[in-house]
Design a protein around this motif. Sequence first.
Motif, PDB file in Angstrom:
ATOM      1  N   PHE A  12       0.828  -1.206   0.000  1.00 36.97           N
ATOM      2  CA  PHE A  12       0.000   0.000   0.000  1.00 36.97           C
ATOM      3  C   PHE A  12       0.865   1.259   0.000  1.00 36.97           C
ATOM      4  O   PHE A  12       0.598   2.213  -0.747  1.00 36.97           O
ATOM      5  N   TRP A  13       1.917   1.248   0.820  1.00 41.82           N
ATOM      6  CA  TRP A  13       2.805   2.412   0.885  1.00 41.82           C
ATOM      7  C   TRP A  13       3.499   2.648  -0.448  1.00 41.82           C
ATOM      8  O   TRP A  13       3.623   3.792  -0.903  1.00 41.82           O
ATOM      9  N   THR A  14       3.941   1.562  -1.081  1.00 44.52           N
ATOM     10  CA  THR A  14       4.606   1.697  -2.378  1.00 44.52           C
ATOM     11  C   THR A  14       3.650   2.233  -3.425  1.00 44.52           C
ATOM     12  O   THR A  14       4.012   3.122  -4.222  1.00 44.52           O
ATOM     13  N   ALA A  15       2.423   1.698  -3.460  1.00 46.90           N
ATOM     14  CA  ALA A  15       1.444   2.136  -4.454  1.00 46.90           C
ATOM     15  C   ALA A  15       1.074   3.600  -4.267  1.00 46.90           C
ATOM     16  O   ALA A  15       0.957   4.355  -5.253  1.00 46.90           O
ATOM     17  N   THR A  16       0.904   4.045  -3.022  1.00 46.56           N
ATOM     18  CA  THR A  16       0.519   5.440  -2.789  1.00 46.56           C
ATOM     19  C   THR A  16       1.690   6.406  -3.002  1.00 46.56           C
ATOM     20  O   THR A  16       1.489   7.525  -3.474  1.00 46.56           O
ATOM     21  N   LEU A  62       3.292  12.225 -10.713  1.00 46.85           N
ATOM     22  CA  LEU A  62       4.703  12.584 -10.825  1.00 46.85           C
ATOM     23  C   LEU A  62       5.601  11.365 -10.989  1.00 46.85           C
ATOM     24  O   LEU A  62       6.484  11.333 -11.849  1.00 46.85           O
ATOM     25  N   GLY A  63       5.395  10.344 -10.157  1.00 44.06           N
ATOM     26  CA  GLY A  63       6.246   9.159 -10.233  1.00 44.06           C
ATOM     27  C   GLY A  63       6.115   8.434 -11.554  1.00 44.06           C
ATOM     28  O   GLY A  63       7.119   8.038 -12.168  1.00 44.06           O
ATOM     29  N   LEU A  94       5.089   6.706 -18.084  1.00 39.49           N
ATOM     30  CA  LEU A  94       3.957   5.779 -18.009  1.00 39.49           C
ATOM     31  C   LEU A  94       2.684   6.455 -17.515  1.00 39.49           C
ATOM     32  O   LEU A  94       1.712   5.771 -17.204  1.00 39.49           O
ATOM     33  N   SER A  95       2.672   7.774 -17.445  1.00 38.66           N
ATOM     34  CA  SER A  95       1.469   8.491 -17.027  1.00 38.66           C
ATOM     35  C   SER A  95       0.544   8.655 -18.231  1.00 38.66           C
ATOM     36  O   SER A  95       0.968   8.521 -19.383  1.00 38.66           O
ATOM     37  N   ALA A 121       7.133   3.971  -8.068  1.00 42.08           N
ATOM     38  CA  ALA A 121       6.457   3.584  -9.308  1.00 42.08           C
ATOM     39  C   ALA A 121       7.144   2.389  -9.952  1.00 42.08           C
ATOM     40  O   ALA A 121       6.481   1.447 -10.414  1.00 42.08           O
ATOM     41  N   LEU A 122       8.469   2.401  -9.981  1.00 41.96           N
ATOM     42  CA  LEU A 122       9.211   1.270 -10.526  1.00 41.96           C
ATOM     43  C   LEU A 122       8.967   0.001  -9.704  1.00 41.96           C
ATOM     44  O   LEU A 122       8.741  -1.085 -10.251  1.00 41.96           O
TER      45      LEU A 122
END
Length: 305
Positions: free
Chosen positions: A42-46, A71-72, A78-79, A275-276
């Motif tokens: 969850f922390w990585t995704a947010t 931004l990420g 990939l946005s 994001a990576l």
Amino acid sequence: MSAQIFKDSDTDRKFRPVWYLSRGLIYGVLILWAIVCLFPIFWTATTAFKTAPDVMQGNIIPWADFTPNWLGWRSLGLSPDTIGNESTVREEFLKRFWNSTVVSVTASFLAVVLGSCAAYGLSRFSYKFGFMRNSDISFFFLSQLILPPVVLALPFLVLYKSLDLLDTRIGLILLYTLTVLPIVIWIMRDQFSSIPTELEEAALVDGLSIWGAFSTIVMPIALPGMVAAFILSLVLTWNEYFFAALLTSSAAKTLPVMVASQTGSQGISWWSMAALSFAAIVPLIIIGIILERYIIKGMAAGAVK
């Protein structure tokens, strides 16, 4: 309306609150443990949707603590507003993703094939190599995991340089296969040991060879264990960083190395790294969901004989 025939006794009525309390405690602990395990994801995704101030302030809950931002993902091309444009970073990401996929899948497949053959031999035949017997040989394979990777760094670096395997996918495949092979052998040995030998004996009586009995009788039964061993090997090889950073430079570099490289003179780009990382986690999550029943069967096989 018919009268109730069976009624709860006073003892049952006293036991019911205790039962509900125990079940509530069990489920409460399981929910708490699930939150602890899923929080890093969850922390990585947010974090992939945060800006620098949101990361530094420790904001966690989207739309409550911070407003999600691309931004990420924009830094990787990939946005939604950059996915249709040319991006050297996106091409680099796809190249590293493909390297990780080829290396991990191939190494895991080879490890399962070779490890299954070795485990089948250890579970069905008696070997004598000097003072070593089957149990000693099995422990020898497992003991290879005791050595820390840094001890093997210089020998592999010198060996790969002499064999011209530096910065090649085949070099990583061979090394990763060797790395996860002991784990596969131990998992599959328990799988084959839980399968009755009478099935193979009946197949041999019917005219099948040892390989025929293995491929038509034993392998379908041991398939869940093979899938579980493959998934475990895939996770270990997909996330391996040390040897990928040591033995590659550009052509064969994998995703973990690219994730770790998201640093610069101004510090760590947490949003890009998140994001990576999330993009690298998603394929494993999808594979785990698809093959969940095989993983459970494989891990549970051999527990009850």
